[in-house]
Design a protein around this motif. Structure first.
Motif, PDB file in Angstrom:
ATOM      1  N   ARG A 169     -39.551 -20.163 -58.413  1.00  0.00           N
ATOM      2  CA  ARG A 169     -40.502 -20.601 -57.388  1.00  0.00           C
ATOM      3  C   ARG A 169     -40.537 -22.127 -57.249  1.00  0.00           C
ATOM      4  O   ARG A 169     -40.994 -22.633 -56.242  1.00  0.00           O
ATOM      5  CB  ARG A 169     -41.914 -20.114 -57.730  1.00  0.00           C
ATOM      6  N   GLN A 170     -40.071 -22.854 -58.265  1.00  0.00           N
ATOM      7  CA  GLN A 170     -40.235 -24.306 -58.298  1.00  0.00           C
ATOM      8  C   GLN A 170     -38.992 -25.083 -57.881  1.00  0.00           C
ATOM      9  O   GLN A 170     -38.887 -26.259 -58.148  1.00  0.00           O
ATOM     10  CB  GLN A 170     -40.622 -24.759 -59.717  1.00  0.00           C
ATOM     11  N   VAL A 171     -38.025 -24.453 -57.229  1.00  0.00           N
ATOM     12  CA  VAL A 171     -36.762 -25.106 -56.895  1.00  0.00           C
ATOM     13  C   VAL A 171     -36.689 -25.352 -55.396  1.00  0.00           C
ATOM     14  O   VAL A 171     -37.046 -24.495 -54.596  1.00  0.00           O
ATOM     15  CB  VAL A 171     -35.562 -24.229 -57.339  1.00  0.00           C
ATOM     16  N   ASN A 172     -36.211 -26.542 -55.018  1.00  0.00           N
ATOM     17  CA  ASN A 172     -36.033 -26.881 -53.604  1.00  0.00           C
ATOM     18  C   ASN A 172     -34.660 -27.494 -53.378  1.00  0.00           C
ATOM     19  O   ASN A 172     -34.094 -28.142 -54.266  1.00  0.00           O
ATOM     20  CB  ASN A 172     -37.091 -27.893 -53.142  1.00  0.00           C
ATOM     21  N   GLY A 173     -34.140 -27.297 -52.165  1.00  0.00           N
ATOM     22  CA  GLY A 173     -32.900 -27.937 -51.731  1.00  0.00           C
ATOM     23  C   GLY A 173     -31.695 -27.541 -52.551  1.00  0.00           C
ATOM     24  O   GLY A 173     -31.676 -26.549 -53.263  1.00  0.00           O
ATOM     25  N   GLY A 174     -30.651 -28.342 -52.418  1.00  0.00           N
ATOM     26  CA  GLY A 174     -29.444 -28.145 -53.205  1.00  0.00           C
ATOM     27  C   GLY A 174     -28.465 -27.153 -52.625  1.00  0.00           C
ATOM     28  O   GLY A 174     -28.753 -26.445 -51.665  1.00  0.00           O
ATOM     29  N   GLN A 203     -22.600 -18.593 -50.490  1.00  0.00           N
ATOM     30  CA  GLN A 203     -22.862 -20.031 -50.454  1.00  0.00           C
ATOM     31  C   GLN A 203     -24.089 -20.298 -49.594  1.00  0.00           C
ATOM     32  O   GLN A 203     -24.346 -19.570 -48.637  1.00  0.00           O
ATOM     33  CB  GLN A 203     -21.669 -20.789 -49.884  1.00  0.00           C
ATOM     34  N   SER A 204     -24.816 -21.341 -49.960  1.00  0.00           N
ATOM     35  CA  SER A 204     -25.953 -21.768 -49.159  1.00  0.00           C
ATOM     36  C   SER A 204     -26.180 -23.257 -49.360  1.00  0.00           C
ATOM     37  O   SER A 204     -26.044 -23.766 -50.475  1.00  0.00           O
ATOM     38  CB  SER A 204     -27.222 -21.006 -49.544  1.00  0.00           C
ATOM     39  N   GLY A 205     -26.541 -23.930 -48.291  1.00  0.00           N
ATOM     40  CA  GLY A 205     -26.927 -25.338 -48.357  1.00  0.00           C
ATOM     41  C   GLY A 205     -28.387 -25.501 -48.728  1.00  0.00           C
ATOM     42  O   GLY A 205     -28.886 -26.620 -48.819  1.00  0.00           O
ATOM     43  N   ASP A 206     -29.095 -24.400 -48.957  1.00  0.00           N
ATOM     44  CA  ASP A 206     -30.494 -24.412 -49.405  1.00  0.00           C
ATOM     45  C   ASP A 206     -30.622 -23.491 -50.608  1.00  0.00           C
ATOM     46  O   ASP A 206     -31.276 -22.455 -50.555  1.00  0.00           O
ATOM     47  CB  ASP A 206     -31.422 -23.977 -48.266  1.00  0.00           C
ATOM     48  N   GLY A 207     -29.970 -23.893 -51.699  1.00  0.00           N
ATOM     49  CA  GLY A 207     -29.979 -23.071 -52.910  1.00  0.00           C
ATOM     50  C   GLY A 207     -31.378 -22.804 -53.426  1.00  0.00           C
ATOM     51  O   GLY A 207     -31.691 -21.695 -53.850  1.00  0.00           O
ATOM     52  N   LEU A 254     -25.299 -24.427 -59.056  1.00  0.00           N
ATOM     53  CA  LEU A 254     -26.339 -25.096 -58.280  1.00  0.00           C
ATOM     54  C   LEU A 254     -26.148 -26.590 -58.431  1.00  0.00           C
ATOM     55  O   LEU A 254     -26.024 -27.084 -59.557  1.00  0.00           O
ATOM     56  CB  LEU A 254     -27.730 -24.716 -58.796  1.00  0.00           C
ATOM     57  N   GLN A 255     -26.149 -27.295 -57.317  1.00  0.00           N
ATOM     58  CA  GLN A 255     -26.003 -28.747 -57.370  1.00  0.00           C
ATOM     59  C   GLN A 255     -27.065 -29.390 -56.500  1.00  0.00           C
ATOM     60  O   GLN A 255     -27.424 -28.863 -55.443  1.00  0.00           O
ATOM     61  CB  GLN A 255     -24.618 -29.162 -56.894  1.00  0.00           C
ATOM     62  N   ASN A 256     -27.541 -30.535 -56.965  1.00  0.00           N
ATOM     63  CA  ASN A 256     -28.493 -31.369 -56.213  1.00  0.00           C
ATOM     64  C   ASN A 256     -29.797 -30.656 -55.892  1.00  0.00           C
ATOM     65  O   ASN A 256     -30.381 -30.853 -54.828  1.00  0.00           O
ATOM     66  CB  ASN A 256     -27.847 -31.881 -54.915  1.00  0.00           C
ATOM     67  N   ILE A 257     -30.270 -29.820 -56.814  1.00  0.00           N
ATOM     68  CA  ILE A 257     -31.542 -29.148 -56.590  1.00  0.00           C
ATOM     69  C   ILE A 257     -32.682 -30.028 -57.104  1.00  0.00           C
ATOM     70  O   ILE A 257     -32.488 -30.903 -57.948  1.00  0.00           O
ATOM     71  CB  ILE A 257     -31.599 -27.772 -57.280  1.00  0.00           C
ATOM     72  N   ARG A 258     -33.877 -29.791 -56.579  1.00  0.00           N
ATOM     73  CA  ARG A 258     -35.080 -30.473 -57.056  1.00  0.00           C
ATOM     74  C   ARG A 258     -35.965 -29.412 -57.709  1.00  0.00           C
ATOM     75  O   ARG A 258     -36.252 -28.380 -57.116  1.00  0.00           O
ATOM     76  CB  ARG A 258     -35.811 -31.141 -55.900  1.00  0.00           C
ATOM     77  N   VAL A 259     -36.408 -29.720 -58.946  1.00  0.00           N
ATOM     78  CA  VAL A 259     -37.216 -28.766 -59.703  1.00  0.00           C
ATOM     79  C   VAL A 259     -38.616 -29.335 -59.875  1.00  0.00           C
ATOM     80  O   VAL A 259     -38.791 -30.466 -60.307  1.00  0.00           O
ATOM     81  CB  VAL A 259     -36.584 -28.497 -61.089  1.00  0.00           C
TER      82      VAL A 259
END
Length: 185
Positions: free
Chosen positions: A129-134, A114-118, A155-160
């Motif tokens: 390379r283009q994914v942040n947060g989540g 688990q990670s809070g920074d997927g 993966l939830q709440n990621i920014r692409v």
């Protein structure tokens, strides 16, 4: 009784400091690894029989999982009784932090991560390379064949960023999208 070794080497896949702490007659010693490096690509583990084994206190500078995926700053408290189990924490290539757990299963140790920074985990692992947060949750369950796993990735709440690349990937996941990709559209 305590035995400390500044540097040990097991088959070229495990190097580093080793501590053995006696726990009494007829009981395997507790094993500690300090400033160690483990290369899973070179390791050959036997299936072994579940039983009473030593506790493992692990501190690794590097855990090489594949040519592309390297965990650093690995800390784990594990037991081998009934199969490998316990909790661990690490960073992916010195970047994003993750936590995990090993649990005994029919064909070896199952892994949950688990990670809070997927996005950071996927970037550091060289996957996207283009994914942040989540939030990231990964479960891997070993299959009977060595080195193969069944798994789920959530993966939830990621920014692409660079949406066309991810759109092509998601399109290829569907049967119709896959056929479109083969046809070159």
């Amino acid at each position: 009784q305590l035995a400390e070794f500044d540097r040990g080497d097991v088959g070229g896949w495990l190097t580093g400091g080793v501590t053995l702490l006696g726990r009494g007659p007829g009981v395997p010693p507790a094993v500690g690894l300090q400033n160690a490096r483990v290369d899973l690509r070179r390791a050959r583990f036997g299936r072994g029989e579940p039983g009473t084994g030593p506790p493992l206190d692990v501190s690794l500078t590097e855990l090489i999982v594949t040519d592309e995926i390297v965990l650093t700053d690995v800390e784990a408290a594990l037991t081998t009784t009934g199969g490998l189990s316990g909790a661990f924490g690490a960073r992916v290539a010195g970047g994003a932090a993750l936590t995990g757990r090993l649990s005994p299963s029919q064909h070896g140790a199952s892994i949950t991560i688990q990670s809070g920074d997927g996005g950071g985990v996927l970037r550091a692992a060289g996957i996207f390379r283009q994914v942040n947060g989540g939030d990231l949750a990964l479960t891997l369950v070993p299959r009977p064949e060595d080195g193969t796993y069944d798994g789920t990735l959530d993966l939830q709440n990621i920014r692409v960023h660079d949406a066309p690349s991810i759109a092509a990937l998601l399109s290829a996941v569907s049967v119709v999208g896959f056929l479109e990709q083969l046809d070159g559209k």
